[in-house]
Write an enzyme that holds these catalytic residues in place. Structure first.
Site, PDB file in Angstrom:
ATOM      1  CE  LYS A 188      -0.316  -0.360   5.048  1.00 51.56           C
ATOM      2  NZ  LYS A 188      -1.126  -0.871   6.170  1.00 51.56           N
TER       3      LYS A 188
ATOM      4  CE1 TYR B  50      10.926  31.538   7.081  1.00 48.76           C
ATOM      5  CE2 TYR B  50      11.397  29.188   6.798  1.00 48.76           C
ATOM      6  CZ  TYR B  50      11.014  30.423   6.276  1.00 48.76           C
ATOM      7  OH  TYR B  50      10.718  30.526   4.945  1.00 48.76           O
TER       8      TYR B  50
HETATM    9  C1  LIG Z   1      -0.308  -1.776   6.926  1.00 46.67           C
HETATM   10  C2  LIG Z   1      -0.864  -3.092   7.313  1.00 46.67           C
HETATM   11  C3  LIG Z   1      -0.031  -4.225   7.432  1.00 46.67           C
HETATM   12  C4  LIG Z   1       1.467  -4.154   7.376  1.00 46.67           C
HETATM   13  O1  LIG Z   1       1.968  -3.894   8.643  1.00 46.67           O
HETATM   14  P1  LIG Z   1       3.541  -3.845   8.942  1.00 46.67           P
HETATM   15  O2  LIG Z   1       3.592  -3.498  10.367  1.00 46.67           O
HETATM   16  O3  LIG Z   1       4.089  -2.803   8.045  1.00 46.67           O
HETATM   17  O4  LIG Z   1       4.080  -5.200   8.632  1.00 46.67           O
HETATM   18  C5  LIG Z   1      -0.628  -5.454   7.647  1.00 46.67           C
HETATM   19  N1  LIG Z   1      -1.971  -5.564   7.767  1.00 46.67           N
HETATM   20  C6  LIG Z   1      -2.802  -4.507   7.704  1.00 46.67           C
HETATM   21  C7  LIG Z   1      -4.262  -4.700   7.856  1.00 46.67           C
HETATM   22  C8  LIG Z   1      -2.273  -3.234   7.492  1.00 46.67           C
HETATM   23  O5  LIG Z   1      -3.108  -2.173   7.450  1.00 46.67           O
END
Ligand SMILES: *Cc1c(COP(=O)(O)O)cnc(C)c1O
Length: 372
Positions: A47, A267
């Protein structure tokens, strides 16, 4: 290697503001490492463009390791990968089946993670209309209160399934605290998942994320979903060196200067030089994913020397203190290390008061990306 600009003009990579090096070989090694931890199917979470590293490239690297299950958050992410990749991989949409997405999801053979009985009913209706079984995953909420069917509804889900033309590939759930091995919520969620399995006997289970894999064999079940561990992040606080580092970020120096004691820096003039100082300005800032919370806390490295960030982080630049090496020690277009052998991804995240996931997914597209 060159950075492509909007009008097709090309800037040589050595004039790029920074170079993000992504080691696909290390991603493959990490995949092997996870496979070796337990003899189960290891799915990859790709993702958010594979946590910002480039989903297409990451999928190719993992397919070469025999990975067949890929998880994204949204249907559009799956559609993009579907059009770019062979149909031999399975694409799963974690956020579920949004109303209106059913037809294209079915047509493209993408597997929705059904997060409610309503989604199950709608997907079943699509299967009826098409007069063919459709694949799906059922997600249960075992204690995170984010996505999924309540465990108490597992029996209802089972009876709906009996009448539906749905090919259930597995049931799944997500751990809220897998990065904390000692957290009691892990075993509570595991028990809840086992209650789901009693209501849906014989169905494969997909439970652990990266951290969950390290919680031990009881958490592995039939398939795991790994994201951060593949990309070199520490899956929990005890495993800082467990995975191969995947990402290096080097940022160019654009200017150096010497300031007198009493000079204000950055800044808001929040920092006043207490003594004469040598400073360098580097070509990345919060717009590139280096959070403003690094102000006064972060550092970069050059030739093994730690160079502290001073004053506030700007949108496109950061001022660092190079007093220790002097102006002669660092020249415009030299590259300083932001993530690499001297400063891990997790160390940078900790300095920023955040987690590796947020740093990785935030690294901007103004850096030149180099795959190794
Ligand atoms: C993002 C996500 C993962 C991956 O988790 P990691 O900690 O990066 O291994 C697995 N399952 C779901 C449902 C997620 O949203």
């Amino acid at each position: 290697m060159r950075v492509r600009e909007a009008e097709g003009t090309e800037v040589p990579a050595n004039a790029a503001p920074g170079i993000l090096t992504i080691d696909t070989g290390a991603i493959r090694l990490n995949y092997r490492k996870l496979k070796a931890l337990a003899a189960m199917e290891v799915g990859a979470v790709v993702k958010a463009d594979a946590y910002g590293l480039g989903a297409e490239t990451v999928v190719d690297a993992l397919v070469a390791e025999g990975c067949t299950h890929f998880f994204v958050a949204h249907l559009f992410e799956a559609l993009r990968l579907r059009s770019a990749k062979s149909h031999s991989i399975r694409l799963f949409v974690l956020n579920g089946l949004q109303p209106g997405g059913e037809a294209i999801c079915a047509q493209e053979g993408i597997v929705p993670v059904l997060n409610s009985l309503d989604q199950l009913t709608r997907w079943s209706a699509v299967a009826e209309d098409l007069d063919r079984p459709l694949p799906a995953v059922l997600q249960f909420d075992t204690g995170m209160s984010r996505l999924g069917i309540p465990v108490a509804d597992a029996a209802r889900a089972a009876s709906l399934l009996e009448r539906a033309r749905i090919e259930l590939l597995f049931v799944m759930s997500h751990l809220s605290s897998a990065d904390e091995a000692g957290n009691v919520q892990n075993s509570e969620q595991l028990r809840a998942m086992e209650a789901v399995s009693e209501a849906l006997p014989g169905r494969p289970v997909c439970f652990a994320n990266s951290g969950g894999i390290l919680l031990g064999a009881a958490y592995h079940k039939q398939i795991v979903r790994s994201g951060i561990a593949l990309y070199g992040g520490a899956p929990n606080s005890d495993a800082t060196s467990a995975m191969h580092p995947v990402v290096c970020l080097d940022v160019a120096v654009v200017q150096t200067r010497t300031v007198r004691a009493g000079t204000r820096i950055g800044y808001g003039g929040t920092l006043v030089a207490e003594q004469d100082m040598h400073l360098a300005t580097i070509a990345a800032g919060y717009a590139d994913g280096l959070p403003r919370t690094l102000s006064g806390r972060g550092a970069v490295y050059f030739n093994g020397k730690r160079l502290p960030m001073v004053g506030r982080i700007s949108m496109d630049s950061i001022i660092v203190d190079i007093t220790e090496i002097g102006e002669a020690g660092l020249r415009p277009s030299d590259m300083v290390e932001v993530i690499g052998p001297r400063q891990t991804l997790d160390a940078l995240a900790t300095a920023a008061g955040t987690i590796s996931y947020e740093i990785l997914t935030g690294l901007g597209d103004r850096f030149h990306r180099r795959y190794r």
